[in-house]
Every structure is written in structure tokens, then in C-alpha cells.
Design a protein around this motif. Structure first.
Motif, short mmCIF file in Angstrom:
data_model
loop_
_atom_site.label_atom_id
_atom_site.label_comp_id
_atom_site.label_asym_id
_atom_site.label_seq_id
_atom_site.Cartn_x
_atom_site.Cartn_y
_atom_site.Cartn_z
N PRO A 1 -12.21 18.11 121.07
CA PRO A 1 -12.54 17.49 122.39
C PRO A 1 -12.99 16.15 122.10
CG PRO A 1 -13.87 19.21 122.13
CD PRO A 1 -13.02 19.56 121.12
N GLU A 2 -13.86 15.93 121.08
CA GLU A 2 -14.49 14.71 120.94
C GLU A 2 -13.42 13.59 120.59
OE1 GLU A 2 -18.31 12.40 118.54
OE2 GLU A 2 -17.61 14.71 118.07
N LYS A 3 -12.58 14.09 119.55
CA LYS A 3 -11.68 13.14 119.06
C LYS A 3 -10.56 12.78 120.52
CE LYS A 3 -12.05 14.27 114.11
NZ LYS A 3 -11.38 14.56 113.07
N ALA A 4 -10.39 13.99 120.96
CA ALA A 4 -9.17 13.74 122.02
C ALA A 4 -9.71 12.73 123.38
CB ALA A 4 -9.23 15.16 122.91
N LEU B 1 -9.49 9.17 122.06
CA LEU B 1 -7.91 8.69 122.20
C LEU B 1 -7.81 8.23 123.70
CD1 LEU B 1 -6.15 11.24 119.77
CD2 LEU B 1 -6.70 8.62 119.50
N LYS B 2 -8.19 8.87 124.66
CA LYS B 2 -8.30 8.82 126.01
C LYS B 2 -8.82 7.46 126.02
CE LYS B 2 -7.49 13.38 127.36
NZ LYS B 2 -8.03 14.72 128.06
N SER B 3 -10.13 7.22 125.59
CA SER B 3 -10.74 5.77 125.70
C SER B 3 -10.14 4.60 125.34
CB SER B 3 -12.12 5.92 125.06
OG SER B 3 -12.19 5.70 124.00
N ILE B 4 -9.43 4.94 124.20
CA ILE B 4 -8.49 3.71 123.87
C ILE B 4 -7.01 3.43 124.30
CG2 ILE B 4 -9.89 3.34 121.71
CD1 ILE B 4 -7.50 4.79 120.17
N GLY B 5 -6.82 4.37 125.27
CA GLY B 5 -5.68 4.08 126.12
C GLY B 5 -4.30 4.82 125.64
N VAL B 6 -4.48 5.86 124.80
CA VAL B 6 -3.30 6.70 124.43
C VAL B 6 -3.02 7.39 125.54
CG1 VAL B 6 -2.85 8.85 123.12
CG2 VAL B 6 -4.15 6.93 122.07
N ASP B 7 -1.66 7.40 125.74
CA ASP B 7 -0.90 7.97 127.14
C ASP B 7 -1.05 9.63 127.09
OD1 ASP B 7 0.42 5.57 128.38
OD2 ASP B 7 1.08 5.40 126.26
N HIS B 8 -0.82 10.08 126.22
CA HIS B 8 -0.74 11.84 126.10
C HIS B 8 -1.49 12.11 124.83
CE1 HIS B 8 2.21 11.70 129.03
NE2 HIS B 8 3.02 10.78 128.51
N VAL B 9 -2.54 13.09 124.81
CA VAL B 9 -3.33 13.50 123.84
C VAL B 9 -3.02 14.73 123.68
CG1 VAL B 9 -5.77 13.47 122.90
CG2 VAL B 9 -5.17 11.57 124.39
N ILE B 10 -2.81 15.10 122.42
CA ILE B 10 -2.81 16.60 121.93
C ILE B 10 -3.78 17.10 121.02
CG2 ILE B 10 -1.12 18.34 120.79
CD1 ILE B 10 1.07 16.55 121.66
N ASP B 11 -4.49 17.96 121.64
CA ASP B 11 -5.53 18.61 120.78
C ASP B 11 -4.91 19.81 120.21
OD1 ASP B 11 -7.55 19.89 119.50
OD2 ASP B 11 -8.96 20.11 121.33
N TYR B 12 -4.44 19.40 118.84
CA TYR B 12 -3.76 20.18 117.99
C TYR B 12 -4.54 21.96 117.69
CZ TYR B 12 -6.08 19.08 113.65
OH TYR B 12 -6.88 18.96 112.56
N LYS C 1 -9.10 -6.07 122.88
CA LYS C 1 -8.00 -5.42 123.01
C LYS C 1 -8.06 -4.18 122.00
CE LYS C 1 -4.99 -8.82 124.74
NZ LYS C 1 -3.78 -9.66 124.59
N LEU C 2 -8.91 -4.27 120.95
CA LEU C 2 -8.75 -3.31 119.78
C LEU C 2 -10.23 -3.07 119.50
CD1 LEU C 2 -6.47 -3.17 116.98
CD2 LEU C 2 -8.65 -2.49 116.72
N GLN C 3 -10.55 -1.52 119.49
CA GLN C 3 -11.88 -1.01 119.23
C GLN C 3 -11.75 0.16 118.14
OE1 GLN C 3 -13.26 0.79 123.04
NE2 GLN C 3 -11.37 -0.33 124.15
N TRP C 4 -13.00 0.35 117.59
CA TRP C 4 -12.88 1.31 116.32
C TRP C 4 -14.30 2.24 116.22
CZ3 TRP C 4 -13.94 -3.76 115.68
CH2 TRP C 4 -15.13 -4.13 115.27
N LYS C 5 -14.13 3.18 115.75
CA LYS C 5 -15.24 4.05 115.34
C LYS C 5 -15.39 4.10 113.93
CE LYS C 5 -16.11 6.05 119.63
NZ LYS C 5 -17.59 6.23 120.12
N ASP C 6 -16.71 4.38 113.46
CA ASP C 6 -17.01 4.56 112.12
C ASP C 6 -17.69 5.82 112.01
OD1 ASP C 6 -15.77 2.10 111.27
OD2 ASP C 6 -17.66 0.95 111.62
N THR C 7 -17.74 6.51 110.88
CA THR C 7 -18.52 7.77 110.92
C THR C 7 -19.27 7.20 109.37
OG1 THR C 7 -17.12 9.41 111.72
CG2 THR C 7 -18.89 10.24 109.95
N VAL C 8 -20.73 7.17 109.27
CA VAL C 8 -21.24 6.57 108.37
C VAL C 8 -22.29 7.55 107.81
CG1 VAL C 8 -22.87 4.39 107.57
CG2 VAL C 8 -20.95 4.24 109.11
#
Length: 333
Positions: A180-183, A186-197, A298-305
Motif C-alpha cells: 500500500p505504501e508504494k501504491a 504512485l498515485k501521488s505522482i499521477g499514475v492513472d491505474h495502480v496495481i498492487d501485485y 513536474k518530476l518528483q522522487w523518493k530515496d531510501t537511505v
């Protein structure tokens, strides 16, 4: 003398890498000689492709050697210089990661003008992963008007940039990620349809529901079930940019291939693997576009540090457990 610690390959992993495959050693660095530069790393990158270099087999890059320091992208600061082209305080990139500090020939370093970006961005969105997304989507997949784009590992360092470039250019984007966190990202950056596999019992059905008329582009980072679902959902003449297949990197048996590959013939699909280093002629255009997209928001990013050279092996292992959001980095300073 400058003291540094480095991570070495102690043994070749069988299946999923474990901490025992690595060792941390302390070395003493002499002052740099003529034509050499000494660098203190601030950040180092860990990337899925490094797993392939841990096998003793021919590939597009030589394998890592047992007992030797690993290699990978890093960014740091010049602390001593024996070359007039580099001054103390210069920020540089190189492939001498997995080290706290190192000496290197000046020709192996690239100066970095940060333009206000944080240093770690040059190992992610403004570096190799971003360039991989750019070349793979725009050249290999030959993105064109009206395309519906499907991206696997869409919350990762490469996939999240692919999604955003496609959205910037006005496309419908479907992203697959686990949890759910990754989903939510993705929604926050504008992905139209998110699939949590991880929460989807039938990936093929989920993809068809998101793209009832099919997909035109698939950006492949996972392989296996995702590749099979993409083939099933592909429209005629769809283009697949095969960047990676992380689901198979630690496979010890015979990997399961897509059972429906025959559809590639009837649908006239184009499946093309690529290595980003073969597309560096696009670097000036990438840097221009990326700087504009970042500056405009227009472009955002996430890091795991993770922090510290001792934690570098575990940071690498996290990639294969899906425990990173965006780019996985190790902070060394």
C-alpha cells in the motif's frame, strides 16, 4: 595517509545474497600521485544489476572478483588532488562506490555541477537510473502519441521516472508495485491505474481491467508473471523495453518463462533488451529535460537511505526483498 573502509565480495551468492557473502576491510590510502585524485564519498548506490556481476560468467561488464572491493556509482568530494583539473572541494562522480574514500586517475572522475540539487539526486533521478528511464521509454520503446504505458516495479528508481516522463508527455500510465505504501506513492505522482501485485490474485485480470483496450508500451523491470501479463494485454505492434527482470536475478533453478510468448508473433510485438551505456548520446537531452522537469516541479522522487559502509550489503539485499522506495542509497558522510 587516509584511512578508508571498503566492501569486498567474500563469496559468490547462491540464490538470494546474504551478509556472509560480503566483508568490510580497512585500507590505508597514500597521498594521490601525479594525475591522481583522492575522494571522500558522500553517497554510494546499490543497484539490481550488481547481482549479475556476482556470478562468474561473461556479461556486458566483467564479474566482481572474490576478495576485491565491489564497484558501483558514487558521488563525493575531492579531499586531495595531484591533478590540476581537480581542486579540493570539487564534487565528483565515479564507479568507485562501496568505499568510504579512494584514489583514482583523474580520467575516471566526472565533475558534477549540482545546480541546487542534493548530491544523491545524481545517483538516482538525475543519474544512471533516470537516464535508463529516459532512454528506455523514449528511444527503445519509441513512445508516441496515444500510447498506453504499463510499468513494472513502478515505485523503484527507474520505474517511477518512467511513469512520470510518460505522464509529462500526456499518456495513460499503469504502474505495478508491491504494498500500500508504494501504491500510494504512485498515485501521488499521477499514475492513472495502480496495481498492487501483492494484493492481486490475478495480475492478468488486473491489467486487463486497467487497460481494457490493451497496452502499447511495456517497461519491463520484473519479468516472470509481469511479462506474461504484459504480453497478454499487448495491442498489435506494442513495444516492450526490457530493462531488467529482478524476479530472476537470484533464481537457482530454471526460471519460468512466459507461457504465452507465441502471442509475440501474432501481435507483431517488439521486445528489445537494452543497456543504458549504449545510449549515452542522449545524455545532453536527458540532462536538459530532467533539469527543467525538476525545476518546474513536474518530476518528483523518493530515496531510501541507509547509513554507513557496514550497512551497504544489507541495503543491497533490500532491493530483492522490495524494501526500498525509489532509489536505494547508502550515506557515507
Amino acid at each position: 595517509m587516509t584511512q578508508s573502509r571498503e566492501v569486498r565480495l567474500k563469496s559468490r551468492p547462491e540464490g538470494m545474497p546474504v551478509a556472509a557473502n560480503f566483508e568490510v576491510a580497512t585500507v590505508e590510502l597514500a597521498a594521490p600521485g601525479a594525475g591522481e585524485v583522492q575522494v571522500r564519498n558522500h553517497f554510494m548506490s546499490v543497484d539490481p544489476y550488481m547481482r549479475g556481476r556476482m556470478y562468474d560468467r561473461p556479461s556486458y561488464v566483467p564479474p566482481f572478483q572474490i576478495g576485491e572491493a565491489l564497484q558501483g556509482g558514487c558521488i563525493g568530494e575531492v579531499i586531495a588532488s595531484g591533478d590540476p583539473a581537480f581542486a579540493v572541494g570539487d564534487i565528483v562522480q565515479s564507479m568507485f562506490g562501496w568505499r568510504e574514500a579512494y584514489n583514482a586517475p583523474a580520467g575516471a572522475l566526472q565533475k558534477v555541477e549540482t545546480h541546487g540539487l542534493p548530491l544523491q539526486a545524481f545517483l538516482g533521478v538525475a543519474g544512471m537510473p533516470g537516464m535508463t528511464a529516459y532512454a528506455g521509454l523514449l528511444r527503445v520503446a519509441a513512445l508516441k502519441d496515444g500510447d498506453v504505458v504499463f510499468v513494472s516495479a513502478a515505485a523503484g528508481a527507474v520505474g517511477s521516472v518512467v511513469c512520470q516522463i510518460a505522464k509529462i508527455k500526456g499518456h495513460t500510465v499503469i504502474g505495478s508495485a508491491g504494498g500500500p505504501e508504494k501504491a500510494a506513492f504512485l498515485k501521488s505522482i499521477g499514475v492513472d491505474h495502480v496495481i498492487d501485485y501483492k494484493a492481486t490474485p490475478d495480475l492478468k485480470a488486473a491489467l486487463h481491467a486497467a487497460a481494457p483496450k490493451g497496452i502499447d508500451v511495456y517497461f519491463e523491470n520484473v519479468g516472470g508473471e509481469h511479462l506474461e501479463a504484459a504480453i497478454d494485454a499487448a495491442r498489435p505492434f506494442a513495444r516492450f523495453a526490457l530493462c531488467g527482470m529482478i524476479s530472476q536475478y537470484n533464481e537457482t533453478g530454471v526460471p519460468k518463462g512466459p507461457s504465452n510468448i507465441i502471442q509475440a508473433v501474432g501481435k507483431s510485438l517488439k521486445l528489445e533488451g537494452f543497456i543504458v551505456s549504449n545510449h549515452y548520446d542522449m545524455l545532453p537531452a536527458f540532462l536538459k529535460d530532467m533539469s527543467e522537469w525538476i525545476a518546474s516541479g513536474k518530476l518528483q522522487w523518493k530515496d531510501t537511505v541507509d547509513v554507513g559502509i557496514d550497512n551497504a550489503p544489507e541495503a543491497f539485499i533490500k532491493l530483492f526483498k522490495g524494501e526500498n522506495m525509489g532509489k536505494m542509497l547508502v550515506k557515507l558522510v
